[in-house]
Design a protein around this motif. Sequence first.
Motif, short mmCIF file in Angstrom:
data_model
loop_
_atom_site.label_atom_id
_atom_site.label_comp_id
_atom_site.label_asym_id
_atom_site.label_seq_id
_atom_site.Cartn_x
_atom_site.Cartn_y
_atom_site.Cartn_z
N SER A 1 -11.13 -13.92 11.80
CA SER A 1 -12.08 -13.90 12.91
C SER A 1 -12.72 -12.51 13.04
CB SER A 1 -11.39 -14.25 14.23
OG SER A 1 -10.86 -15.55 14.16
N TRP A 2 -11.89 -11.47 12.98
CA TRP A 2 -12.45 -10.12 13.01
C TRP A 2 -13.44 -9.93 11.86
CZ3 TRP A 2 -6.99 -8.78 14.51
CH2 TRP A 2 -6.93 -8.23 15.80
N GLY B 1 -16.85 -10.84 12.64
CA GLY B 1 -17.49 -10.27 13.82
C GLY B 1 -17.09 -10.87 15.16
N ILE B 2 -16.06 -11.72 15.17
CA ILE B 2 -15.62 -12.29 16.45
C ILE B 2 -14.83 -11.24 17.22
CG2 ILE B 2 -14.12 -14.03 17.50
CD1 ILE B 2 -14.77 -15.84 15.10
N ARG B 3 -15.14 -11.10 18.50
CA ARG B 3 -14.38 -10.17 19.33
C ARG B 3 -13.12 -10.88 19.80
NH1 ARG B 3 -17.90 -5.96 19.82
NH2 ARG B 3 -20.09 -6.49 20.02
#
Lengths: 295, 263
Positions: free
Chosen positions: A179-180, A183-185
């Motif tokens: 996820s990181w 670009g997922i916060r």
Amino acid sequence: MDWMLIAELAVNGVFVGLMYALVSLGMVLIYKTSGIANLAQGAIAMTGGYVAWVLLAGLGAPVWLAIPGALVGMFAFGMLIERVALRRMIGQPVIMTIMLTLGIEIMLRGLLPGVFGASVKRLDIGIPQAPLFVADLLINRATLIGGGISLVLIVASLIFFNSRFGVVMRAVADDQTASWSVGIRVERAIAVAWGLGAVAATAAGILWGSTQGVDWSLSLLLIKALAIAILGGLDSIGGVLIAGVIVGVAESLATGVVDPLVGGGTRDIVAAVIILATLLFKPHGLFGREHIERV
Amino acid sequence: MALLSLNNIEVAYDQVFLAVRGVSIEVPERGLVALLGANGAGKSTVLKSISGLLKPERGAVNRGEITFDGRSILAIDPPDRVRLGIVHVLEGRRVFGHLTPRENLIAAATMHRDRGHVSALIDRMFQTFPRLAERAKAKAGYLSGGEQQMLAIARALMTEPRLLMLDEPSLGLAPFLVDEIFDIIRAINERDGVAVLLVEQNATAALEIAHSGYLIENGRILMGGTADVLRSNPDVADAYLGGHQKVDYHAVKHYRRRKRWLA
Ligand SMILES: Nc1ncnc2c1ncn2[C@@H]1O[C@H](COP(=O)(O)OP(=O)(O)OP(=O)(O)O)[C@@H](O)[C@H]1O
Ligand SMILES: [Mg+2]
């Protein structure tokens, strides 16, 4: 055997079960995103009940203001728990994180009654207590309305998890590093899950508080929520819905049918039996997601 | 000036284990650069230092500087590095197994506010990877290895990167699939102008499409140069190109003999 009585018990059980399911909904929201079983869910429901009582009875706010106020405040409270406690546990063994949530549960259970006094607080949100007759069945109006509201919130969560943001939260549950990498916060998604989990708990705390009053015993909803979450599969919202109905009906029938035979006390055993039986015979629950084994 | 440059970086895990020491590499704008090395050489560590994904593994860049587009990025967290245009396709694909391919793509689009833009990007991905469109409704965990690799690349492209970093995309794939995936990587680089940093053990396939490359061993860069230079270097040929082709034992022996004679 009195079939009318059994039908009545079953129907009331369905609505009670839906109200239990609302508590486990919050557990599932958090588990689906962060993989953590939140054992503070019962005390968060209780805290939500206290907050609503403070706003209503303490500050004299009208119901239409007090309930949204409690929900918003508890959303922030859920995010706060994640921020100050859970986020420090990243990289630690899962069992330690779960122990931490249990610690929060115990702390809140002691803290709030300590602050506000141990007596039962009356929480009147304007639901009439008089029973309702539907085709000769006696139905508890408060649980009917509470169950209806719970159903709406559970279905709304189902829809939410298929929205764009819900997909992101499921992605976080699947693989945080991946996820990181796109670009997922991740921290924000988990914080929102905690906020929403606290909102579901608070809604349950208010509904239950309005039927039985607000005191520490609201936190015992944790046991029912845990039974439902385990039976339903911990990460399945549909599972929560069905498991909630099963637990509610089972409890209601135990109280109405078995209790008179054995002299009472079966109601509180039902949840425990369901937890044990599920873990022994179907550890992923009825609807727990399968582990995908191919690489 | 290069789009990405690593200047003498040193990476340690758990503050003690030095996995990368004194590595300097550059990726030019629109470049396609290969980073080659054997197991444990430090290739993945280099990529993680660029994407910022060392932290969950308790790794850190202790020394050196990484600049992207002229600015230092070491203090920036991973999601913001993605927003700058750096994306990292992880080793072992790491697709979201319980999500469908379409949902995998949606999850990677958090930086785009405009829904129409997201759907347009998804359509473009399904055009580039038609196999994914066929499986759009299956859970990604049940896709084949090659399909998962394509999905991992498509998911990364959803972020509209300027630099695409790929960690061993050929791992465990049949040769025809390796060709298919490498053709796509080349097309992304040439057609869309996305710079690529390609980590591979399969040096033969990588040097076919790369413009230039580096060789890494024990956390240090052994040599760097254009793809032609690397291909014709006897050390590279011996250590890396042989491993994945049919090994020509005659040539190897000949090379060994010559080396001993030189020494
Ligand atoms: N999370 C970690 N903690 C400790 N040491 C690590 C960690 N990840 C990698 N290492 C060590 O760092 C060194 C470089 O590892 P790295 O994964 O970068 O190699 P690689 O070139 O990608 O290898 P491979 O081709 O097997 O993927 C290895 O010695 C490895 O054991
Ligand atoms: Mg690696």
